[in-house]
Design a protein around this motif. Structure first.
Motif, mmCIF file in Angstrom:
data_model
loop_
_atom_site.group_PDB
_atom_site.id
_atom_site.type_symbol
_atom_site.label_atom_id
_atom_site.label_comp_id
_atom_site.label_asym_id
_atom_site.label_seq_id
_atom_site.Cartn_x
_atom_site.Cartn_y
_atom_site.Cartn_z
ATOM 1 N N VAL A 1 0.846 -1.193 0.000
ATOM 2 C CA VAL A 1 0.000 0.000 0.000
ATOM 3 C C VAL A 1 0.879 1.239 0.000
ATOM 4 C CG1 VAL A 1 -1.713 1.301 1.290
ATOM 5 C CG2 VAL A 1 -1.858 -1.183 1.210
ATOM 6 N N SER A 2 0.554 2.168 -0.888
ATOM 7 C CA SER A 2 1.377 3.372 -1.034
ATOM 8 C C SER A 2 0.787 4.582 -0.324
ATOM 9 C CB SER A 2 1.540 3.705 -2.528
ATOM 10 O OG SER A 2 0.268 3.976 -3.112
ATOM 11 N N GLY A 3 -0.371 4.407 0.343
ATOM 12 C CA GLY A 3 -0.990 5.536 1.031
ATOM 13 C C GLY A 3 -1.994 6.293 0.193
ATOM 14 N N ASP A 4 -2.288 5.773 -1.005
ATOM 15 C CA ASP A 4 -3.194 6.478 -1.915
ATOM 16 C C ASP A 4 -4.629 5.972 -1.853
ATOM 17 O OD1 ASP A 4 -0.564 6.479 -4.364
ATOM 18 O OD2 ASP A 4 -1.095 8.017 -2.894
ATOM 19 N N ILE A 5 -4.916 5.011 -0.986
ATOM 20 C CA ILE A 5 -6.245 4.405 -0.966
ATOM 21 C C ILE A 5 -7.333 5.417 -0.646
ATOM 22 C CG2 ILE A 5 -7.709 2.838 0.387
ATOM 23 C CD1 ILE A 5 -5.476 0.836 0.328
ATOM 24 N N GLU A 6 -7.091 6.306 0.295
ATOM 25 C CA GLU A 6 -8.114 7.286 0.663
ATOM 26 C C GLU A 6 -8.409 8.257 -0.474
ATOM 27 O OE1 GLU A 6 -10.031 7.352 3.313
ATOM 28 O OE2 GLU A 6 -9.090 5.483 3.922
ATOM 29 N N LYS A 7 -7.496 8.370 -1.412
ATOM 30 C CA LYS A 7 -7.703 9.277 -2.533
ATOM 31 C C LYS A 7 -8.483 8.620 -3.671
ATOM 32 C CE LYS A 7 -3.310 11.622 -1.626
ATOM 33 N NZ LYS A 7 -1.971 11.968 -2.182
ATOM 34 N N PHE A 8 -8.756 7.327 -3.523
ATOM 35 C CA PHE A 8 -9.455 6.607 -4.580
ATOM 36 C C PHE A 8 -10.860 7.156 -4.757
ATOM 37 C CE2 PHE A 8 -11.874 3.021 -6.342
ATOM 38 C CZ PHE A 8 -11.056 2.656 -7.404
ATOM 39 N N ASN A 9 -11.309 7.200 -5.987
ATOM 40 C CA ASN A 9 -12.619 7.761 -6.306
ATOM 41 C C ASN A 9 -13.711 6.710 -6.113
ATOM 42 O OD1 ASN A 9 -14.588 9.541 -7.217
ATOM 43 N ND2 ASN A 9 -14.246 9.036 -9.373
ATOM 44 N N PHE A 10 -14.121 6.515 -4.855
ATOM 45 C CA PHE A 10 -15.196 5.584 -4.569
ATOM 46 C C PHE A 10 -16.522 6.148 -5.082
ATOM 47 C CE2 PHE A 10 -12.231 4.316 -1.163
ATOM 48 C CZ PHE A 10 -12.280 2.938 -1.301
ATOM 49 N N PRO A 11 -17.504 5.272 -5.379
ATOM 50 C CA PRO A 11 -18.856 5.773 -5.653
ATOM 51 C C PRO A 11 -19.338 6.630 -4.484
ATOM 52 C CG PRO A 11 -18.694 3.457 -6.217
ATOM 53 C CD PRO A 11 -17.408 3.817 -5.532
ATOM 54 N N GLU A 12 -20.044 7.709 -4.784
ATOM 55 C CA GLU A 12 -20.415 8.680 -3.759
ATOM 56 C C GLU A 12 -21.199 8.064 -2.605
ATOM 57 O OE1 GLU A 12 -22.432 12.048 -5.331
ATOM 58 O OE2 GLU A 12 -20.776 12.652 -6.625
ATOM 59 N N THR A 13 -22.051 7.087 -2.892
ATOM 60 C CA THR A 13 -22.934 6.556 -1.851
ATOM 61 C C THR A 13 -22.359 5.354 -1.110
ATOM 62 O OG1 THR A 13 -24.057 5.220 -3.543
ATOM 63 C CG2 THR A 13 -25.024 7.372 -3.004
ATOM 64 N N ILE A 14 -21.159 4.949 -1.451
ATOM 65 C CA ILE A 14 -20.597 3.772 -0.788
ATOM 66 C C ILE A 14 -20.322 4.085 0.675
ATOM 67 C CG2 ILE A 14 -18.110 4.133 -1.104
ATOM 68 C CD1 ILE A 14 -18.026 1.198 -2.169
#
Length: 310
Positions: free
Chosen positions: A120-133
């Protein structure tokens, strides 16, 4: 080239294990690729080669062997592939993802290191999840691997209906073949997220509670890295049933449950998911055992061992 690494593509195809006219074409492509690699090595001689199995590695290893370039192998599965079996005798070492099934052994030296994964590079929180997830909702991640798993998806239709009616969130990577069908059945559910493929599964692993998957070595290595209990439905027609063997190792280690893809698959999947999620101690124990089997240092260990020998 995505990671700024030079890429050279070989035009080869797999040789069928049964006699077939396409095998002649595959052999021709193999011979051409071997000579092509020999020519490439004359001007670009590597110090060592690391091959990860599969037919695409065969001409590279053949060229390396004839040019006397030292090479190492990495075998992900508990049953070694044909290419690694053939070339292991001349390898400096074969690095194993899992202990080999007791019926199999490789010629030459081998060592268990695990299968390399991307950390993990620390970029997971920046991932563009679907808005309602909902990142905090109990979540079941279903993934059939890079190509999806159409037959497994069919087995999971009834279980997913039960999951969604039990206040569980479902993230489902279907593959292109099943995408339209699964979307038509579940697209209206507010907590069901369906996609055909994904370049990066890590963000979804990070919010999942448990995963339902095939049992390819790469998938299992990533799941262990994220400490996820898993329900494994091995690909029934995988070469020499290696996925069933892989799943058996995980089940014995205590962080997964192996289920055959048969008429009882749906029922067993529902019972297994319910059992794990309702028993907090069991869930935490399986999660910890997954982490205990994480190959997060596999790449580092392989590189260190090679450097020590050079």
């Amino acid at each position: 080239q995505k990671y700024d690494i030079d890429l050279k593509i070989l035009d080869v195809i797999g040789i069928k294990r049964k006699l077939h006219v396409s095998s002649l074409f595959a052999i021709f492509k193999f011979i051409y690729a071997v000579f092509h690699m020999r020519g490439y090595f004359k001007n670009n001689t590597p110090d060592i080669i690391i091959a990860f199995g599969g037919y695409v590695c065969a001409p590279v290893l053949a060229a390396a062997k004839s040019a006397k370039i030292p090479y190492y192998l990495q075998e992900q599965n508990s049953i070694p592939g044909v290419v690694n079996r053939y070339y292991s005798s001349n390898a400096q070492c074969t690095f194993l993802g899992y202990p080999l099934d007791k019926k199999w052994r490789l010629k030459g030296r081998s060592e268990i290191t695990g299968t390399p994964i991307r950390k993990v590079s620390g970029d997971i929180e920046k991932f563009n999840f679907p808005e309602t997830i909902d990142k905090k909702m109990p979540t079941i991640l279903i993934s059939g691997g890079s190509q999806g798993a159409a037959s497994m998806n069919e087995c999971l239709i009834e279980p997913v209906k039960k999951f969604l009616n039990s206040s569980l969130q479902v993230i489902w990577q279907t593959g292109s073949y099943s995408f339209d069908r699964i979307s038509s059945l579940f697209g209206r559910f507010p907590h069901c997220y369906i996609f055909s493929a994904c370049d990066d599964m890590y963000p979804y692993y990070s919010i999942a509670s448990i995963t339902i998957c095939r049992s390819g070595a790469g998938t299992l290595s990533e799941i262990a890295y994220f400490g996820l209990p898993c329900i494994m439905i091995p690909l029934p027609w995988a070469a020499e049933d290696h996925q069933w063997r892989n799943a058996g190792i995980v089940e014995s280690a205590g962080w997964g449950i192996r289920i055959a893809q048969d008429e009882k698959c749906s029922e067993k999947t529902v019972k297994s998911i319910q059992m794990i999620l309702k028993d907090k101690n069991m869930f935490e124990r399986m999660s910890q055992r997954a982490l205990d089997n994480s190959p997060d240092d596999a790449a580092k260990n392989i590189v260190q061992k090679i450097m020590e020998e050079r």
